[in-house]
Structure formats: structure tokens, C-alpha cells
Write a protein that holds these residues in place. Structure first.
Motif, PDB file in Angstrom:
ATOM      1  N   GLU A 199      16.131   1.511   2.712  1.00 56.61           N
ATOM      2  CA  GLU A 199      15.246   2.184   4.047  1.00 56.61           C
ATOM      3  C   GLU A 199      14.316   2.685   3.760  1.00 56.61           C
ATOM      4  O   GLU A 199      13.282   3.209   4.774  1.00 56.61           O
ATOM      5  N   GLU A 200      13.120   2.565   2.478  1.00 57.01           N
ATOM      6  CA  GLU A 200      11.511   2.715   2.510  1.00 57.01           C
ATOM      7  C   GLU A 200      10.609   1.999   3.664  1.00 57.01           C
ATOM      8  O   GLU A 200       9.964   1.767   4.348  1.00 57.01           O
ATOM      9  N   TYR A 201      10.735   1.014   3.126  1.00 50.99           N
ATOM     10  CA  TYR A 201      10.923  -0.697   4.209  1.00 50.99           C
ATOM     11  C   TYR A 201      11.106  -0.480   5.874  1.00 50.99           C
ATOM     12  O   TYR A 201       9.791  -0.357   6.975  1.00 50.99           O
ATOM     13  N   LYS A 599      -0.167 -10.583   9.476  1.00 47.83           N
ATOM     14  CA  LYS A 599       0.540 -11.921   8.077  1.00 47.83           C
ATOM     15  C   LYS A 599       0.617 -11.578   7.180  1.00 47.83           C
ATOM     16  O   LYS A 599       1.184 -11.109   6.034  1.00 47.83           O
ATOM     17  N   ASN A 600      -0.819 -10.505   6.389  1.00 50.32           N
ATOM     18  CA  ASN A 600      -1.143  -9.644   4.816  1.00 50.32           C
ATOM     19  C   ASN A 600      -0.150  -9.099   5.136  1.00 50.32           C
ATOM     20  O   ASN A 600      -0.385  -8.536   4.208  1.00 50.32           O
ATOM     21  N   THR A 601       0.299  -8.097   5.184  1.00 44.45           N
ATOM     22  CA  THR A 601       1.180  -6.820   6.123  1.00 44.45           C
ATOM     23  C   THR A 601       2.685  -7.308   5.626  1.00 44.45           C
ATOM     24  O   THR A 601       3.382  -7.181   4.762  1.00 44.45           O
ATOM     25  N   PHE A 602       3.198  -8.212   6.211  1.00 48.55           N
ATOM     26  CA  PHE A 602       4.413  -8.848   6.401  1.00 48.55           C
ATOM     27  C   PHE A 602       4.747 -10.280   5.961  1.00 48.55           C
ATOM     28  O   PHE A 602       5.915  -9.681   5.283  1.00 48.55           O
ATOM     29  N   GLU A 603       3.832 -10.926   5.643  1.00 50.04           N
ATOM     30  CA  GLU A 603       4.565 -12.090   5.602  1.00 50.04           C
ATOM     31  C   GLU A 603       4.887 -11.762   3.881  1.00 50.04           C
ATOM     32  O   GLU A 603       5.655 -13.421   3.703  1.00 50.04           O
ATOM     33  N   ASP A 604       4.972 -11.999   2.693  1.00 52.34           N
ATOM     34  CA  ASP A 604       4.678 -11.763   1.609  1.00 52.34           C
ATOM     35  C   ASP A 604       6.105 -11.469   1.545  1.00 52.34           C
ATOM     36  O   ASP A 604       6.207 -12.037   0.439  1.00 52.34           O
ATOM     37  N   GLU A 605       6.959 -10.228   2.648  1.00 51.39           N
ATOM     38  CA  GLU A 605       8.090 -10.146   1.833  1.00 51.39           C
ATOM     39  C   GLU A 605       9.127 -11.012   2.698  1.00 51.39           C
ATOM     40  O   GLU A 605       9.983 -11.092   2.570  1.00 51.39           O
ATOM     41  N   LEU A 606       8.666 -10.898   4.131  1.00 50.66           N
ATOM     42  CA  LEU A 606      10.104 -11.568   5.098  1.00 50.66           C
ATOM     43  C   LEU A 606       9.591 -13.148   4.695  1.00 50.66           C
ATOM     44  O   LEU A 606      10.648 -13.875   5.248  1.00 50.66           O
ATOM     45  N   GLY A 607       9.116 -13.468   4.814  1.00 47.13           N
ATOM     46  CA  GLY A 607       8.380 -15.410   4.812  1.00 47.13           C
ATOM     47  C   GLY A 607       8.455 -15.538   5.963  1.00 47.13           C
ATOM     48  O   GLY A 607       8.499 -14.346   6.791  1.00 47.13           O
ATOM     49  N   GLU A 631      -1.450   5.625   6.597  1.00 49.28           N
ATOM     50  CA  GLU A 631      -2.306   5.532   5.583  1.00 49.28           C
ATOM     51  C   GLU A 631      -1.775   5.095   4.027  1.00 49.28           C
ATOM     52  O   GLU A 631      -2.066   4.281   3.338  1.00 49.28           O
ATOM     53  N   ASP A 632      -0.595   5.466   4.366  1.00 52.97           N
ATOM     54  CA  ASP A 632       0.189   5.091   2.975  1.00 52.97           C
ATOM     55  C   ASP A 632       1.877   4.492   3.822  1.00 52.97           C
ATOM     56  O   ASP A 632       2.255   4.701   4.885  1.00 52.97           O
ATOM     57  N   GLY A 633       2.133   2.840   2.925  1.00 55.38           N
ATOM     58  CA  GLY A 633       3.513   2.159   3.357  1.00 55.38           C
ATOM     59  C   GLY A 633       3.940   1.331   2.546  1.00 55.38           C
ATOM     60  O   GLY A 633       3.054   0.790   1.717  1.00 55.38           O
ATOM     61  N   LYS A 634       5.482   1.003   2.281  1.00 54.91           N
ATOM     62  CA  LYS A 634       5.764   0.095   1.497  1.00 54.91           C
ATOM     63  C   LYS A 634       5.057  -1.591   1.651  1.00 54.91           C
ATOM     64  O   LYS A 634       4.505  -2.245   1.091  1.00 54.91           O
ATOM     65  N   TRP A 635       3.995  -1.980   2.826  1.00 54.62           N
ATOM     66  CA  TRP A 635       4.885  -2.956   3.431  1.00 54.62           C
ATOM     67  C   TRP A 635       2.983  -2.961   3.213  1.00 54.62           C
ATOM     68  O   TRP A 635       2.445  -4.619   2.693  1.00 54.62           O
TER      69      TRP A 635
END
Length: 797
Positions: A199-201, A599-607, A631-635
Motif C-alpha cells: 500500500e505504501e507504493y 524512468k529513473n523513478t519507476f522502472e527499477d521497481e516495475l521493470g 518530497e518523500d516517497g517510496k518510488w
């Protein structure tokens, strides 16, 4: 030597004969815009005046004769387009294009549009006025099929012409309804993210309504390789192969008399649809003693979805409501033919369909259906053993009166009759925009809206077994969002969030506030609008959001780490006003950096695959401004660097650096060479234009174009790794209807009126369109007759 000369002369003669034959053959393929033709069934003769852009102005003594003529001229310019549109819902594209379209055919057959159509048509009253008028229009199409020239695409594909039936009209409308739905792209993907990351994501995504953005106001005087990701991937890949465009967004606004210079209503509308050749709309002016409409038609549909006459005008935007949901089902552990419900076990329905495939064997497949709809696992065969997921779509779940609704809209004579027709349009969800000569302005959301339990989010795959996540009730049309003659003196829509209705916010896949904010900014403080100012506004290419986003992010950057050249262009970005001209540099740098930030925010988790799926959703459009300011976030953290916790600032700096280096690699080290027009281009693609040798003949463009995603002149593009922003959707027409000068209202089409590549009207508006020009929508009979390019006369037998 004499023999050689003689042989050369014979060869030259044969070549000349072939050339002459080809010229004669090509001439036979062109549409007939002049002359006299016999049209079966006519009660009286019909005159069709074609203006200089090939728009037919049909003058008949009665509406049946007018619709027969409309069907004929529509078919001679757009029969190939009509053919593709009617094949979609019936899973018949593979018969034309071969095995590559089998998955697309499977997907559309599983939706059940054609089954719903057959059920609807079987229950129709054949004497109903709507049905009778449809048949007259179909008679005109079929007359052309029987006696007119065969379009070149039929020769190239080897398919035969077939008569059009009433079922085809309904199937085209069904395709339109699905093309608006976003749930198939978003719900399974979000579910896979929730299941894999938690849920945090999910909380750090712009999924739900943002109360700080611009909403449409109501006014009523009385009141990991998971299942979800695979489903999304399968649907996305199937739709990417479509040879016809999807509906994606739109702008419209209607100004009350007090907001205009001449004291009369002005309506502006530019529905945003995928670009293709031919373009979506067929424009036609129909006039009889008892009926007149200047309208825009889908291929194979007799009633215009956009239209006006001297009394009223209407346009459309997409509501973006959530009318497609997914449900997890549970198969009986001992009996695979049954699935669980709150009332016990019920049996799956099994549907077997056969797809004809060009140059290959027929393909038969079987899928299951539950009370919710088709089980999509059986369509995505690679996930056959996973938990069943069924797709529930509003369009096929309710009685289909959409054509009756469209018939009602185009035959209404005042605002009351117009509103009476709207509840019949249960899907797709539309914002219907209205203005009239009496000074009324209105907006209604038309859709079958439902109320879900308070704790249920329809943005995820729901539980189909317990009965606890089913709709509580369907709203009465009077509870839908709307505004009729509001005190602020205008109505508008930019596919953004409508305000609460029936004590609730209706869930949807609304687009961000960017266009809405700009529209409101421009409309609020000006009360002397005229046709010229409105046409300039519809071409506006200034972002209301991007400059402030840039300003906010630049504050975070330590400029000491930048080179002198980079400092110059960061400063230019800081002073950028958000304008997207073709010679601009800041737009190119901004979008390249924005892509790398995503890309640098999401692709590492999602592929890579799921990241690209995310880029195709409306969700990511809403997330860009909202998420970048978080400012802060899991992604922000890169999950591949276990010893480092990345921050927003680090992602921002890396993204700017990646963008700069990629632009240097693509265009050289001089930023003055990074013009927006080099990367932002528009090419209208015909299905055969994908073949390189045929591209120049069938495609139109490419053109460098101004604009971008989510400005009023919404020249949208998909983000990908190429760094090129090839425009794939935008204004399918631009219309300005001015009731102070109704006969000089203006519009434009993206390419041309005709879909026949041998017609002079195949692309004669294309350069006008990219330059922001307009042409008149003529309604004055004397002017039309005096200036007509040609006259085609239909005579009765």
C-alpha cells in the motif's frame, strides 16, 4: 539492327499501353463528385453540391432520400474505413491482415459487442423511425457497393465487398464505446503493483481525486509478472495493432451571450482521437424542408455525433468515467465448470468462436464467462492456470439505446428535447456540450453511473465471489453531473474531474487539470469573445502547469554542479512561459528530462514492460506534476542499490544529466539545434503506410508541429526510449460555432474529407490543419450553389 529497333518500338508500345491502362484504371477508382446517378428507392431527385474541400451539401425533399444520398457519398469516400470499423467488433481483422491480428480479434470477440448487437437488433421494432432511417442510409451504402468502383485497399488485401447491415451500425458504435474505456489499461496494473509492493507504493501514486486541482462545477437550480500485469500487457499489445484510432480525450467550452461580443452563444469543440488516415470524421451537410444538420459522422453511422444547425449546436468530450471493472473469480476445487458466488456455485458459460485468418488456417478458441463478463485469462493464454479474472463492462451489461439517443440528439429542436434524448446513451461516458440560438448553454455527463460500497475502490481488481463489491445501485440520470445556464456564464470540459454528484465523487480515469486550468484562466476574465478570439484559443499551446513545475524543481538543484552551457539553459527553463512553438528549445529539454525522471523513478521497481504499460495510462499524466512535488516517497529509491537510499533531488539531478547527454548524442552539443519541431512531428498513418514502399502514397506527413500533451491544442505523444515525440492523437476536428453568424462558422479536418488516396480531397486540409487555419462550414444555399466545385445529382428510377 532493324529487328532491335522494331523490338524496342514494340516494347515502348507495350509500356505506353500499360501506363495508359494504369491511368484509366486509377481514374475508375476515384470518387464521382459530379454527374447523374440513379439511386434505387428515391421518392424524389436529390442534389449533392460538393464544396471546394469535398464536403457534400445534400438537398432533398425528404429525410429518407437525403439519408440514401448520404450513405452513397459517405461510402464512395470512406468505404475502406467503414469496412475496418465494422470488422472490429466481429473479430474479422485477421481475415484482412493475417495472423498478426489474431490476438486483437480474440480480445474484441471476448468483449461481446457483436453478441450484444445481435440481441439488440433482434428486439428492435423494424417500424421505429430510428431503425427506418438507418436502413435508408444503409441502402445508400449498399447501392455504392453494388455499382461504384472498388477502393484500392480491397484489391491489395483481396477481400470482397459485402452489403452493410443494421448490425454493422451497432458494432461501430460498440467499438466507439470501448475505445473510451481506460480500466483495461489501469486496474490490473495497479493491482499487480499493490500485490507486489504494498500500500505504501500505491499511496504515492496519483490514483484518487486531488481536491486542489480544477474540477468541472455542477449547477442545478434545484439541487511481479503478476496476473494483473499480464492482463494489462495482453490488452495493450492487442490494441496497439489496431488499424483504426482510439478515442482519448477532448476540449469543449460553450459561452453564454453575456460572455460574447455579439451577445450570442459560441460553442468550441475539438475531440481528441488517435490520428490515422483517413481521419475519423466524415463531414456532411443535410438539408430538407423539415430537417437540417451540419454534422460529423463515424464511418457507417447515419446520425452525426457532432453537429449544428441554425437553432442549436452540440459537441462531445470523453467523460472518462470508470465503466469497466475486473473481478477475481474462484473456480470450484472439484468441478472446473463452476465458480463461486455469494449464493453458491454457478456454472461458467462457455463461448467458442472461430476467426478466419488470411493466408492461414482458421483459429478457433473458447473462453469462459461469469455473471460479470468474459474471463480474460482464457484470452491471455499464457496465464491459463492463474486465478480467474472476469471483465465487467457497462456497455454490454445494459439495454442498448445508444443509436436512439444519437437519433434524438440530431433531431431535437430545443434544449428540452435534446436533454430528453441523453439518458439513452448509457455508454460510452460522454460530456455532451450544448448551446443554442435562444442563449442556452449546458453540459451533461451521459453515462450509466453506479454507486459502489464506500470501502470499494474500482481502480483495482475486485472480489467477485462475496457479493460485497457489486454496485449498490445505478444513478438516475438526474443525478449525473451537469450544469445548465450556470451563473458563471459558460460551461466547459477538458476530461477533468467533475464535482461531486448524488453525494459522491464518481470514480474515473480523469485527465490532469492542465487543459482545464488554462481554459478557465482564459475564459474567466474576458467577456467579449468572438469567433476569431475563440479560434485562437482553440490553438493555444501554452502549458498552465509545466513552467511552475520547472520553477519548483529548479529550486532544489545545486547550480554549482552544472556546466556553463547547462546553466544558460537551466536559466532559460526557469524563465520559460510554457509555450510550445516548433522552434522552442526549452520544450525539448523539459520533456527529455521529464521522461528520464519517470524512468529513473519507476522502472527499477516495475521493470521495462510494466513501466511502459504505466506510461500508457491517464494515471501517469496525473502523477507527473503531483508526484514530482512529493518530497518523500517510496518510488524515489532505486531498489537495485541496496546500500543507498536515493532521494527526489538525486533522481532529479540524474534525470537532467541523462536528458542532457541524450540530446547531445542525438543532435550534437549545441542546444540551439534541439528545436521542438525536430522531435515533435505528426504523420497520419494508413494501415498500408507501415509498408515502407507504400508509405509515401498512403500516409500524410510527417509535419513538425507545435503543441504538446495536455495543452489546449493537445498534440499528444507516447513516451518511449527513442526521445522522439511522434504525435499519435490530438484534435480530430476543430469547430467554432457562432450563433451571431451561424452561416460562417468554421472548422478543419486533420487531413481531408476523403479516404480514397486517388481523391483530390485525400489530404487537401493537412497543411492548413498544422498551420492552425480554418475553413467555413457553409450553410447558405445560394452561396453553396454559387461556389460549389461540382454537382452530383441522384435521380429516382
Amino acid at each position: 539492327m532493324k529487328k532491335i529497333k522494331k523490338a524496342l518500338l514494340v516494347l515502348a508500345g507495350l509500356i505506353l499501353l500499360v501506363i495508359i491502362s494504369l491511368i484509366v484504371f486509377v481514374q475508375t477508382l476515384k470518387p464521382d463528385y459530379s454527374g447523374e446517378k440513379t439511386l434505387p428507392g428515391l421518392q424524389e431527385d436529390v442534389n449533392v453540391h460538393f464544396d471546394t474541400f469535398g464536403i457534400p451539401h445534400i438537398y432533398a425533399e425528404n429525410e429518407p432520400d437525403a439519408l440514401r444520398a448520404l450513405g452513397y457519398v459517405h461510402a464512395q469516400d470512406r468505404l475502406w474505413q467503414m469496412e475496418l470499423l465494422r470488422r472490429l467488433a466481429k473479430g474479422e481483422l485477421s481475415e484482412v491482415f493475417g495472423p498478426d491480428l489474431v490476438d486483437t480479434d480474440k480480445f474484441f470477440l471476448s468483449l461481446g459487442i457483436d453478441e450484444h448487437t445481435n440481441q439488440t437488433v433482434s428486439q428492435l421494432d423494424k417500424e421505429d423511425e430510428m431503425v427506418v432511417l438507418c436502413q435508408f442510409y444503409l441502402d445508400g451504402i449498399n447501392a455504392f457497393i453494388e455499382e461504384g468502383p472498388t477502393p484500392v485497399e480491397f484489391y491489395l488485401t483481396g477481400i470482397d465487398k459485402r452489403p452493410f447491415l443494421l448490425e454493422d451500425v451497432y458494432n461501430v458504435v460498440g467499438y466507439m464505446a470501448f475505445s473510451f474505456a481506460m480500466g483495461h489499461k489501469t486496474d490490473p496494473l495497479l493491482t499487480s503493483i499493490q500485490q507486489e509492493f504494498g500500500e505504501e507504493y500505491i499511496d504515492d501514486l496519483a490514483i484518487y481525486s486531488d481536491t486542489s486541482t480544477v474540477w468541472i462545477k455542477n449547477y442545478k437550480k434545484n439541487s511481479p509478472d503478476s496476473l494483473g500485469a499480464m492482463i494489462t500487457s495482453n490488452a495493450t499489445k492487442a490494441l496497439q495493432k489496431l488499424p483504426v484510432p482510439l478515442f482519448v480525450g477532448s476540449n469543449s467550452w460553450v459561452l453564454a451571450p453575456s460572455k460574447t461580443k455579439n451577445g450570442k452563444v459560441i460553442l468550441a469543440n475539438d475531440p481528441h482521437i488517435g490520428f490515422a488516415q483517413p481521419s475519423v470524421w466524415y463531414e456532411a451537410h443535410v438539408s430538407t424542408p423539415n430537417y437540417e444538420k451540419y454534422g460529423y459522422h463515424l464511418g457507417g453511422v447515419p446520425f452525426p455525433l457532432l453537429g449544428h444547425n441554425r437553432d442549436l449546436a452540440y459537441g462531445l468530450t470523453m467523460l472518462q468515467n470508470d465503466d469497466l471493472n475486473f473481478y477475481y473469480e474462484e473456480t470450484h476445487p472439484q468441478d472446473s465448470t463452476k465458480y463461486r458466488t455469494e449464493n453458491g456455485w454457478e456454472r461458467y458459460d462457455y463461448v467458442t468462436r472461430t476467426i478466419k485468418v488470411k493466408d492461414s488456417e482458421d483459429v478457433s478458441f473458447t473462453f469462459k464467462k461469469t455473471r460479470h463478463g468474459p474471463v480474460v485469462n482464457d484470452i491471455a493464454t499464457q496465464i491459463d492456470d492463474e486465478q480467474p479474472v472476469a471483465m465487467s463492462w457497462m456497455y454490454v451489461m445494459h439495454k442498448n439505446e445508444v443509436l436512439h439517443g444519437l437519433h434524438g440528439l440530431c433531431h431535437a429542436t430545443d434544449i428540452a428535447q435534446f436533454e430528453d434524448a441523453l439518458p439513452k446513451i448509457h455508454a460510452p461516458g460522454l460530456n455532451v456540450m450544448y448551446g443554442d440560438a435562444d442563449g442556452n448553454v449546458a453540459w451533461w455527463a451521459t453515462a450509466k453511473l453506479n454507486q459502489m460500497p464506500d470501502s470499494v475502490s474500482t481502480k483495482f481488481i475486485l472480489d467477485g465471489t462475496s457479493g460485497k463489491q457489486e454496485p449498490i445501485r445505478f444513478l438516475d440520470f438526474s443525478e449525473n453531473p451537469s450544469a445548465v445556464n450556470p451563473p458563471w456564464q459558460y460551461v466547459y470540459s477538458a476530461n477533468n474531474q467533475p464535482d461531486s454528484t448524488a453525494g459522491m465523487l464518481y470514480p474515473g480515469y480523469y485527465l490532469p487539470e492542465n487543459r482545464a486550468k488554462r481554459i478557465v484562466q482564459l475564459l474567466e476574465n474576458k467577456n467579449d469573445w468572438d469567433k476569431k478570439a475563440t479560434s485562437e484559443m482553440i490553438l493555444d499551446v501554452t502549458s498552465s502547469v509545466n513552467p511552475s513545475l520547472v520553477t519548483e524543481l529548479i529550486k532544489l538543484v545545486d547550480v554549482s554542479i552544472l556546466s556553463e552551457e547547462q546553466l544558460i539553459w537551466v536559466d532559460a527553463l526557469k524563465n520559460w512561459d510554457g509555450h510550445y512553438a516548433v522552434d522552442g528549445i526549452s520544450p525539448t529539454l523539459f520533456h527529455r528530462a521529464e521522461y528520464y525522471m519517470l524512468k529513473n523513478t519507476f522502472e527499477d521497481e516495475l521493470g521495462e514492460d510494466r513501466f511502459n504499460q504505466l506510461l500508457a495510462t491517464h494515471l501517469i499524466k496525473r502523477h507527473i506534476a503531483w508526484g514530482a512535488q512529493m518530497e518523500d516517497g517510496k518510488w524515489w529509491d532505486n531498489v537495485h542499490t541496496a546500500d543507498t537510499l536515493e532521494t527526489r533531488l538525486e533522481v532529479l539531478i540524474k534525470s537532467f544529466d541523462d536528458a542532457w547527454n541524450s540530446l547531445v548524442e542525438d543532435f550534437g552539443p549545441d542546444p540551439n539545434q534541439w528545436q521542438w519541431g525536430k522531435v515533435h512531428t505528426l504523420e497520419h498513418q494508413h494501415p498500408f503506410g507501415k509498408v515502407e514502399t507504400l508509405r509515401n502514397f498512403f500516409n500524410v506527413g510527417p509535419f513538425p508541429v507545435e503543441g504538446t500533451r495536455e495543452v489546449i491544442n493537445n498534440m499528444a505523444f507516447p513516451y518511449d526510449s527513442t526521445g522522439l515525440y511522434k504525435v499519435n492523437s490530438g484534435p480530430s476536428t476543430r469547430r467554432v460555432i457562432d450563433f451571431s453568424d451561424i452561416e460562417n462558422s468554421i472548422s478543419i479536418l486533420p487531413t481531408g474529407q476523403s479516404g480514397n488516396p486517388f481523391s483530390k480531397h485525400y489530404k487537401d486540409q493537412a497543411e492548413m490543419y498544422v498551420k492552425g487555419k480554418f475553413r467555413k462550414m457553409m450553410m447558405n444555399k445560394r452561396e453553396i450553389q454559387d461556389n460549389a466545385e461540382s454537382l452530383l445529382k441522384f435521380v429516382k428510377k
